[in-house]
Design a protein around this motif. Structure first.
Motif, short mmCIF file in Angstrom:
data_model
loop_
_atom_site.label_atom_id
_atom_site.label_comp_id
_atom_site.label_asym_id
_atom_site.label_seq_id
_atom_site.Cartn_x
_atom_site.Cartn_y
_atom_site.Cartn_z
N ILE A 73 0.81 -1.05 0.14
CA ILE A 73 0.13 0.05 0.07
C ILE A 73 0.91 1.13 -0.11
CG2 ILE A 73 -1.57 1.32 1.49
CD1 ILE A 73 -2.77 -1.31 2.30
N LEU A 74 1.83 1.21 0.86
CA LEU A 74 2.84 2.49 0.92
C LEU A 74 3.62 2.54 -0.50
CD1 LEU A 74 3.94 1.98 4.61
CD2 LEU A 74 2.14 3.82 3.70
N PHE A 75 3.80 1.53 -0.78
CA PHE A 75 4.70 1.59 -2.13
C PHE A 75 3.89 2.15 -3.35
CE2 PHE A 75 5.69 -0.91 -6.27
CZ PHE A 75 6.85 -0.33 -6.53
N TYR A 76 2.78 1.54 -3.60
CA TYR A 76 1.89 2.12 -4.61
C TYR A 76 1.71 3.64 -4.08
CZ TYR A 76 1.40 -2.41 -6.35
OH TYR A 76 1.88 -3.67 -6.77
N SER A 77 1.30 3.98 -2.78
CA SER A 77 1.11 5.33 -2.76
C SER A 77 2.32 6.24 -3.13
CB SER A 77 1.11 5.33 -1.07
OG SER A 77 0.86 6.66 -0.78
N SER A 78 3.53 5.72 -3.02
CA SER A 78 4.72 6.59 -3.13
C SER A 78 4.73 6.84 -4.62
CB SER A 78 5.82 5.74 -2.94
OG SER A 78 7.16 6.10 -3.41
N ILE A 79 4.18 5.83 -5.59
CA ILE A 79 4.25 6.00 -6.81
C ILE A 79 3.10 6.87 -7.21
CG2 ILE A 79 3.61 4.84 -9.14
CD1 ILE A 79 5.03 2.08 -8.00
N LYS A 80 1.80 6.84 -6.62
CA LYS A 80 0.95 7.81 -7.06
C LYS A 80 1.45 9.37 -6.73
CE LYS A 80 -2.29 4.68 -8.26
NZ LYS A 80 -2.78 4.58 -9.56
N MET A 81 2.28 9.42 -5.48
CA MET A 81 2.46 10.62 -5.18
C MET A 81 3.66 11.35 -5.90
SD MET A 81 2.64 10.43 -0.93
CE MET A 81 1.12 10.32 0.05
N SER A 82 4.58 10.42 -6.55
CA SER A 82 5.50 10.99 -7.32
C SER A 82 5.57 10.39 -8.61
CB SER A 82 6.97 10.57 -6.68
OG SER A 82 6.98 9.17 -6.46
N ASN A 83 6.42 9.29 -9.05
CA ASN A 83 6.46 8.42 -10.45
C ASN A 83 6.89 7.25 -10.06
OD1 ASN A 83 8.98 8.63 -10.33
ND2 ASN A 83 9.04 10.81 -11.62
N VAL A 84 6.89 6.48 -11.10
CA VAL A 84 7.46 4.98 -11.15
C VAL A 84 8.88 5.00 -10.38
CG1 VAL A 84 7.87 2.75 -12.02
CG2 VAL A 84 5.76 4.27 -12.55
N SER A 85 9.78 5.81 -11.20
CA SER A 85 11.04 5.98 -10.95
C SER A 85 11.59 6.08 -9.57
CB SER A 85 11.83 6.99 -12.06
OG SER A 85 11.71 6.65 -13.32
N ILE A 86 10.78 7.08 -8.97
CA ILE A 86 11.03 7.63 -7.68
C ILE A 86 10.49 6.48 -6.77
CG2 ILE A 86 10.49 9.12 -5.68
CD1 ILE A 86 12.32 10.39 -7.73
N GLY A 87 9.71 5.96 -6.86
CA GLY A 87 8.82 4.87 -6.09
C GLY A 87 9.82 3.57 -5.92
N PRO A 244 14.64 -1.21 -9.40
CA PRO A 244 14.49 0.06 -10.04
C PRO A 244 14.99 0.08 -11.37
CG PRO A 244 15.17 0.00 -7.87
CD PRO A 244 15.41 -1.48 -8.30
N VAL A 245 15.90 -0.73 -11.79
CA VAL A 245 16.81 -0.76 -13.13
C VAL A 245 15.70 -0.94 -14.24
CG1 VAL A 245 18.65 -1.30 -14.73
CG2 VAL A 245 19.02 -0.64 -12.38
N TYR A 246 15.17 -2.06 -13.92
CA TYR A 246 14.03 -2.75 -14.88
C TYR A 246 12.77 -1.83 -14.99
CZ TYR A 246 16.78 -6.93 -14.38
OH TYR A 246 17.90 -7.92 -14.15
N SER A 247 12.25 -1.45 -13.75
CA SER A 247 11.23 -0.71 -13.86
C SER A 247 11.49 0.79 -14.37
CB SER A 247 10.74 -0.55 -12.29
OG SER A 247 10.29 -1.60 -11.77
N ILE A 248 12.65 1.54 -14.21
CA ILE A 248 12.95 2.83 -14.77
C ILE A 248 12.90 2.67 -16.36
CG2 ILE A 248 14.56 4.53 -14.93
CD1 ILE A 248 15.00 3.99 -12.04
N VAL A 249 13.71 1.50 -16.96
CA VAL A 249 13.43 1.45 -18.35
C VAL A 249 12.35 1.36 -18.97
CG1 VAL A 249 14.58 -0.08 -20.13
CG2 VAL A 249 16.16 0.50 -18.09
N ILE A 250 11.43 0.56 -18.25
CA ILE A 250 10.04 0.52 -18.85
C ILE A 250 9.27 1.50 -18.63
CG2 ILE A 250 8.08 -0.90 -18.63
CD1 ILE A 250 9.59 -3.01 -17.32
#
Length: 288
Positions: A73-87, A244-250
């Motif tokens: 829940i906190l992880f997805y909240s981080s993404i919603k508050m910022s972006n995928v790369s930061i989360g 993060p490397v895989y997620s950021i590239v996508i």
């Protein structure tokens, strides 16, 4: 040992899609976690049935897995508050927290090599913390999420002794579902949602939720549990800094997030990669 590392990095590759799917799903973070766990549990029960474990072991597994729901829940909240790369980059703090938690919980001496690797990661995170102040709320939420994830990983390794990976997965989802229902009211009180809660997935969300549950939950955690039987929680958690490397590239490809990132972000990522490479080499040599 080689098989364990292959299982580990296959699970990391699948984990790389987690943040991206979390961004693609239009529902709020509580709904994402609820349906991710519910669908994953249904898939497991259909194909494996409901395994039998003692009540003591069941409550141990379920209790640990409530932490998994909170982390998500906190992880997805981080993404919603910022972006995928930061989360996903904030998830790299898991290695640092594990280096502190694992010796305390397992009553062993602190390994200075683990602390050293974690400090490299921490310095990389600090560089990323200097990123655009608009994303600091997401960064703080992601940091808390990584602490909860580290605690979960260390505790689940302790209670997974003599339990099959498949059985662990089923009761992790049961505990995660309970954790979601218990934690959600407090979370929603502190962070009121911008949209309705507990709505049925519609349109593309149906497909995204199913893929999230099958590939990024069931398959990913089965691989993770299998490699935890051979590797230390610290090695697994620090290696997950590759996520993060895989997620950021996508995310760069799908969302065009590369336009938002600066030099300190990339330098921080480079330090995180160095810490992962050093830890992996160290673990192979010592047969962690």
């Amino acid at each position: 040992m080689k098989k364990a590392f292959l299982q580990l990095h296959a699970s990391i590759l699948l984990a790389g899609f987690t943040g991206v799917l979390g961004r693609l799903i239009s529902m709020n973070e509580v709904d994402i976690v609820f349906y991710r766990i519910l669908v994953a549990l249904l898939i497991l029960v259909v194909f494996t049935g409901l395994p039998k474990v003692g009540w003591r072991k069941f409550f141990q597994i379920a209790g640990c897995s409530a932490l998994l729901a909170i982390h998500w829940i906190l992880f997805y909240s981080s993404i919603k508050m910022s972006n995928v790369s930061i989360g996903v980059v904030c998830y790299a703090m898991v290695g640092f927290f594990t280096a502190l938690l694992e010796p305390w919980i397992y009553h062993r001496k602190v390994k200075f090599s683990e602390v050293g690797f974690s400090l490299i990661t921490l310095f990389g995170i600090l560089l990323i913390f200097s990123f655009d102040p608009r994303y600091r709320s997401g960064i703080m939420m992601g940091t808390v999420s990584s602490f909860v994830a580290a605690l979960f990983m260390v505790l689940v390794k302790k209670v997974s002794t003599d339990v099959k990976s498949r059985d662990m997965m089923v009761y992790e989802m049961v505990g995660g579902l309970g954790g979601t229902l218990l934690f959600a009211p407090l979370y929603l009180l502190l962070f009121p949602p911008q949209s309705s809660v507990l709505v049925l997935p519609e349109g593309n969300d149906v497909w995204f939720v199913f893929c999230h549950a099958l590939f990024c939950t069931v398959l990913m955690y089965m691989l993770q549990l299998m490699c935890l039987k051979k590797l230390s929680a610290f090695t697994v958690n620090l290696s997950y800094n590759l996520e993060p490397v895989y997620s950021i590239v996508i995310a760069f490809i799908i969302f065009g997030e590369g336009r938002e990132l600066n030099f300190s972000f990339y330098l921080g990522i480079a330090l995180i990669l160095i810490s992962v490479a050093m830890q992996t080499l160290s673990a192979i040599r010592s047969k962690a």
